[in-house]
Design a protein around this motif. Structure first.
Motif, PDB file in Angstrom:
ATOM      1  N   GLY A   1      -5.774  64.214 -16.275  1.00 23.84           N
ATOM      2  CA  GLY A   1      -5.892  64.775 -14.938  1.00 23.84           C
ATOM      3  C   GLY A   1      -6.590  63.651 -14.069  1.00 23.84           C
ATOM      4  O   GLY A   1      -7.199  62.775 -14.493  1.00 23.84           O
ATOM      5  N   PRO A   2      -6.715  63.979 -12.550  1.00 27.21           N
ATOM      6  CA  PRO A   2      -7.482  63.368 -11.598  1.00 27.21           C
ATOM      7  C   PRO A   2      -9.005  63.370 -12.054  1.00 27.21           C
ATOM      8  O   PRO A   2      -9.635  62.503 -11.678  1.00 27.21           O
ATOM      9  CB  PRO A   2      -7.137  63.883 -10.495  1.00 27.21           C
ATOM     10  CG  PRO A   2      -5.710  64.586 -10.562  1.00 27.21           C
ATOM     11  CD  PRO A   2      -5.873  64.985 -12.091  1.00 27.21           C
TER      12      PRO A   2
ATOM     13  N   PHE B   1       4.180  68.654 -18.490  1.00 21.87           N
ATOM     14  CA  PHE B   1       3.720  68.882 -17.357  1.00 21.87           C
ATOM     15  C   PHE B   1       3.074  67.448 -16.742  1.00 21.87           C
ATOM     16  O   PHE B   1       3.066  66.563 -17.471  1.00 21.87           O
ATOM     17  CB  PHE B   1       2.604  69.903 -17.685  1.00 21.87           C
ATOM     18  CG  PHE B   1       1.342  69.654 -18.471  1.00 21.87           C
ATOM     19  CD1 PHE B   1       0.639  68.650 -17.855  1.00 21.87           C
ATOM     20  CD2 PHE B   1       1.395  69.948 -19.715  1.00 21.87           C
ATOM     21  CE1 PHE B   1      -0.596  68.221 -18.834  1.00 21.87           C
ATOM     22  CE2 PHE B   1       0.396  69.510 -20.616  1.00 21.87           C
ATOM     23  CZ  PHE B   1      -0.894  68.652 -20.092  1.00 21.87           C
ATOM     24  N   SER B   2       2.618  67.553 -15.629  1.00 23.06           N
ATOM     25  CA  SER B   2       2.317  66.415 -14.947  1.00 23.06           C
ATOM     26  C   SER B   2       1.334  66.498 -13.755  1.00 23.06           C
ATOM     27  O   SER B   2       1.322  67.725 -13.308  1.00 23.06           O
ATOM     28  CB  SER B   2       3.393  65.726 -14.476  1.00 23.06           C
ATOM     29  OG  SER B   2       4.211  66.167 -13.463  1.00 23.06           O
ATOM     30  N   PHE B   3       0.619  65.619 -13.170  1.00 21.90           N
ATOM     31  CA  PHE B   3      -0.188  65.557 -12.081  1.00 21.90           C
ATOM     32  C   PHE B   3       0.496  64.818 -11.011  1.00 21.90           C
ATOM     33  O   PHE B   3       0.905  63.571 -11.187  1.00 21.90           O
ATOM     34  CB  PHE B   3      -1.687  65.450 -12.408  1.00 21.90           C
ATOM     35  CG  PHE B   3      -2.325  66.294 -13.123  1.00 21.90           C
ATOM     36  CD1 PHE B   3      -3.144  67.318 -12.724  1.00 21.90           C
ATOM     37  CD2 PHE B   3      -2.344  65.876 -14.689  1.00 21.90           C
ATOM     38  CE1 PHE B   3      -3.695  68.190 -13.642  1.00 21.90           C
ATOM     39  CE2 PHE B   3      -3.209  66.682 -15.362  1.00 21.90           C
ATOM     40  CZ  PHE B   3      -3.707  68.017 -14.951  1.00 21.90           C
TER      41      PHE B   3
ATOM     42  N   VAL C   1      -0.592  61.751  -5.885  1.00 19.66           N
ATOM     43  CA  VAL C   1      -1.016  61.596  -4.529  1.00 19.66           C
ATOM     44  C   VAL C   1      -2.084  62.784  -4.240  1.00 19.66           C
ATOM     45  O   VAL C   1      -3.136  62.822  -3.852  1.00 19.66           O
ATOM     46  CB  VAL C   1      -0.080  61.529  -3.617  1.00 19.66           C
ATOM     47  CG1 VAL C   1      -0.441  61.653  -2.102  1.00 19.66           C
ATOM     48  CG2 VAL C   1       0.568  60.165  -3.565  1.00 19.66           C
ATOM     49  N   THR C   2      -1.629  63.978  -4.763  1.00 21.14           N
ATOM     50  CA  THR C   2      -2.202  65.388  -4.291  1.00 21.14           C
ATOM     51  C   THR C   2      -3.022  65.736  -5.497  1.00 21.14           C
ATOM     52  O   THR C   2      -4.202  66.494  -5.075  1.00 21.14           O
ATOM     53  CB  THR C   2      -1.344  66.232  -3.851  1.00 21.14           C
ATOM     54  OG1 THR C   2      -0.589  66.649  -5.042  1.00 21.14           O
ATOM     55  CG2 THR C   2      -0.263  65.917  -2.842  1.00 21.14           C
ATOM     56  N   GLY C   3      -2.796  65.480  -6.690  1.00 20.97           N
ATOM     57  CA  GLY C   3      -3.548  66.040  -7.936  1.00 20.97           C
ATOM     58  C   GLY C   3      -2.879  67.335  -8.211  1.00 20.97           C
ATOM     59  O   GLY C   3      -3.419  67.827  -9.135  1.00 20.97           O
ATOM     60  N   ASP C   4      -1.787  67.781  -7.639  1.00 21.64           N
ATOM     61  CA  ASP C   4      -1.325  69.130  -7.935  1.00 21.64           C
ATOM     62  C   ASP C   4      -0.735  68.907  -9.426  1.00 21.64           C
ATOM     63  O   ASP C   4      -0.030  67.997  -9.935  1.00 21.64           O
ATOM     64  CB  ASP C   4      -0.303  69.578  -6.906  1.00 21.64           C
ATOM     65  CG  ASP C   4      -0.641  69.875  -5.712  1.00 21.64           C
ATOM     66  OD1 ASP C   4      -2.117  69.843  -5.275  1.00 21.64           O
ATOM     67  OD2 ASP C   4      -0.051  69.631  -4.628  1.00 21.64           O
TER      68      ASP C   4
ATOM     69  N   ASP D   1       6.392  75.524 -12.187  1.00 25.05           N
ATOM     70  CA  ASP D   1       5.206  76.188 -11.897  1.00 25.05           C
ATOM     71  C   ASP D   1       4.487  74.976 -11.263  1.00 25.05           C
ATOM     72  O   ASP D   1       4.490  73.706 -11.703  1.00 25.05           O
ATOM     73  CB  ASP D   1       4.179  76.521 -12.873  1.00 25.05           C
ATOM     74  CG  ASP D   1       4.880  77.950 -13.735  1.00 25.05           C
ATOM     75  OD1 ASP D   1       5.015  79.076 -13.065  1.00 25.05           O
ATOM     76  OD2 ASP D   1       5.397  77.640 -14.708  1.00 25.05           O
ATOM     77  N   ARG D   2       3.901  75.170  -9.940  1.00 24.20           N
ATOM     78  CA  ARG D   2       3.100  74.173  -9.334  1.00 24.20           C
ATOM     79  C   ARG D   2       1.494  75.067  -8.959  1.00 24.20           C
ATOM     80  O   ARG D   2       1.501  76.247  -8.407  1.00 24.20           O
ATOM     81  CB  ARG D   2       3.686  73.896  -7.815  1.00 24.20           C
ATOM     82  CG  ARG D   2       2.864  72.981  -6.959  1.00 24.20           C
ATOM     83  CD  ARG D   2       3.243  72.884  -5.683  1.00 24.20           C
ATOM     84  NE  ARG D   2       3.180  74.102  -4.966  1.00 24.20           N
ATOM     85  CZ  ARG D   2       3.553  74.107  -3.638  1.00 24.20           C
ATOM     86  NH1 ARG D   2       4.102  73.032  -2.842  1.00 24.20           N
ATOM     87  NH2 ARG D   2       3.401  75.301  -3.140  1.00 24.20           N
ATOM     88  N   SER D   3       0.709  74.416  -9.381  1.00 23.58           N
ATOM     89  CA  SER D   3      -0.800  74.750  -9.059  1.00 23.58           C
ATOM     90  C   SER D   3      -1.620  73.598  -8.145  1.00 23.58           C
ATOM     91  O   SER D   3      -1.538  72.734  -8.794  1.00 23.58           O
ATOM     92  CB  SER D   3      -1.745  75.180 -10.185  1.00 23.58           C
ATOM     93  OG  SER D   3      -0.953  76.218 -10.866  1.00 23.58           O
ATOM     94  N   LEU D   4      -2.206  74.195  -7.140  1.00 28.70           N
ATOM     95  CA  LEU D   4      -2.737  73.073  -6.197  1.00 28.70           C
ATOM     96  C   LEU D   4      -4.062  73.035  -6.440  1.00 28.70           C
ATOM     97  O   LEU D   4      -4.996  73.459  -7.141  1.00 28.70           O
ATOM     98  CB  LEU D   4      -2.766  73.666  -4.618  1.00 28.70           C
ATOM     99  CG  LEU D   4      -1.461  74.208  -4.215  1.00 28.70           C
ATOM    100  CD1 LEU D   4      -1.584  74.883  -2.945  1.00 28.70           C
ATOM    101  CD2 LEU D   4      -0.327  73.011  -4.090  1.00 28.70           C
ATOM    102  N   ALA D   5      -4.291  71.484  -6.070  1.00 35.74           N
ATOM    103  CA  ALA D   5      -5.590  70.837  -6.390  1.00 35.74           C
ATOM    104  C   ALA D   5      -6.538  71.542  -5.308  1.00 35.74           C
ATOM    105  O   ALA D   5      -6.166  72.182  -4.377  1.00 35.74           O
ATOM    106  CB  ALA D   5      -5.450  69.124  -6.272  1.00 35.74           C
ATOM    107  N   PRO D   6      -7.850  71.528  -5.415  1.00 34.86           N
ATOM    108  CA  PRO D   6      -8.625  70.605  -6.520  1.00 34.86           C
ATOM    109  C   PRO D   6      -8.566  71.091  -7.914  1.00 34.86           C
ATOM    110  O   PRO D   6      -8.935  70.638  -8.698  1.00 34.86           O
ATOM    111  CB  PRO D   6      -9.893  70.368  -5.867  1.00 34.86           C
ATOM    112  CG  PRO D   6     -10.142  71.400  -5.040  1.00 34.86           C
ATOM    113  CD  PRO D   6      -8.776  71.790  -4.592  1.00 34.86           C
TER     114      PRO D   6
END
Length: 303
Positions: free
Chosen positions: A75-76, A150-152, A155-158, A173-178
């Motif tokens: 991850g980021p 899955f992936s990040f 640019v956004t880290g989502d 599914d999408r889960s938002l950063a941070p």
């Protein structure tokens, strides 16, 4: 290593500092069918030859041969994320995905820095179940049936997850950063995508997270998660999350910065058995066709 069914070499991730430390990580099933997470090292990162002696980091027991997950990605935050399916059979008979005392049906998160001591990795202190009695401290998110890729977003880290369904629906599914995915319950086996499971029953959805998108088995039977395109070649698809289906060969897109509920847009209808996607350092996207044993670059055609 076991093979066949849904076993074998299932995931690989290069350390963020691979160019200098030569480390990479694999997820595979051993001869007993259990999941192994191991570290290997290439003493000359510019070469494509690694040392055969690796460091076993985790062994996770598997009750059945299917639903092993297997995706690995850094991850980021620099931590390693591990996708674990619910352990298999059908319908998660052990209710493992909702059990925080089980490694199965989860997204795990660990620190691969060589620890000083007996452990083979460290547990990040902000993992959500650190300090919870009888919980697996490596858990980051729960309620996934078989997170097949899955992936990040670079640019956004989502966090984006392709969630394989039971027998009616596939989901993305999408889960938002941070804190992308932290302590999220993606719903399985209470939900199959946005629908109560088993079909036709009622269910309590409090605390569960619905997917961004779903599609029925009239369009495919096994989702393969992909990546948000951030390359420079195809401006029309920049910011689109591209994913596919193993059975139908269809490729769809979602708007990465779009609303939390979307209908996938069909981009291509192929004959490929799409088993995985990959992302190059330059943002180019690739897919693997396991049926033909081929790797293809994903391109856009302007009209």
């Amino acid at each position: 290593m076991s093979k066949g069914s849904e076993q074998g070499l299932l995931g690989l991730a290069f350390h963020p500092d691979y160019a200098t430390n030569g480390k990479f990580y694999v997820d595979y099933t051993n001869s007993a069918g259990d999941t192994v997470i191991a570290e290997y090292k290439n003493s000359q990162p510019s070469d494509n030859v690694a040392d055969v002696s690796g460091r076993t980091m985790m062994i996770i027991k598997q009750p059945y041969s299917n639903h092993n997950g297997g995706m690995l990605a850094f991850g980021p935050d620099g931590f390693l994320y591990i996708g674990m399916g619910d352990g298999g059979s059908s319908g998660d008979p052990g209710n493992r995905a909702q059990n925080i005392g089980s490694f199965l049906g989860k997204i795990l998160r660990i620190d691969v820095v060589d620890p000083a001591g007996a452990a083979n990795y460290r547990i990040p202190p902000d993992n959500p179940y650190v300090g919870t009695a009888n919980a697996v401290k490596e858990i980051w998110a729960i309620g996934v049936r078989n997170p097949w890729r899955f992936s990040f977003d670079t640019v956004t880290g989502d966090l984006w997850i392709g969630g394989v369904g039971q027998n009616r629906y596939e989901e993305v599914d999408r889960s938002l950063a941070p804190n992308a995915g932290r302590r999220v319950d993606y719903g399985w086996k209470v939900l199959e995508a946005k629908h109560c499971y088993p079909s036709g029953t009622g269910c309590r959805v409090t605390g569960l997270t619905y997917p961004m998108a779903e599609y029925s088995h009239s369009l495919g039977c096994s989702v393969t998660g992909g990546y948000v395109y951030r390359g420079l070649d195809y401006h029309g698809v920049v910011g689109g999350f591209l994913f596919g289906d193993y059975c139908s060969g269809r490729i769809w897109a979602l708007k990465a910065m779009g609303p939390s509920s979307q209908t996938p847009v069909l981009m291509a209808d192929t004959s490929f058995s799409i088993s995985s996607f990959g992302e190059g350092q330059d943002g180019k996207l690739y897919l693997t066709d396991i049926g033909a044993g081929a790797v293809w670059q994903v391109v856009a055609q302007y009209r």
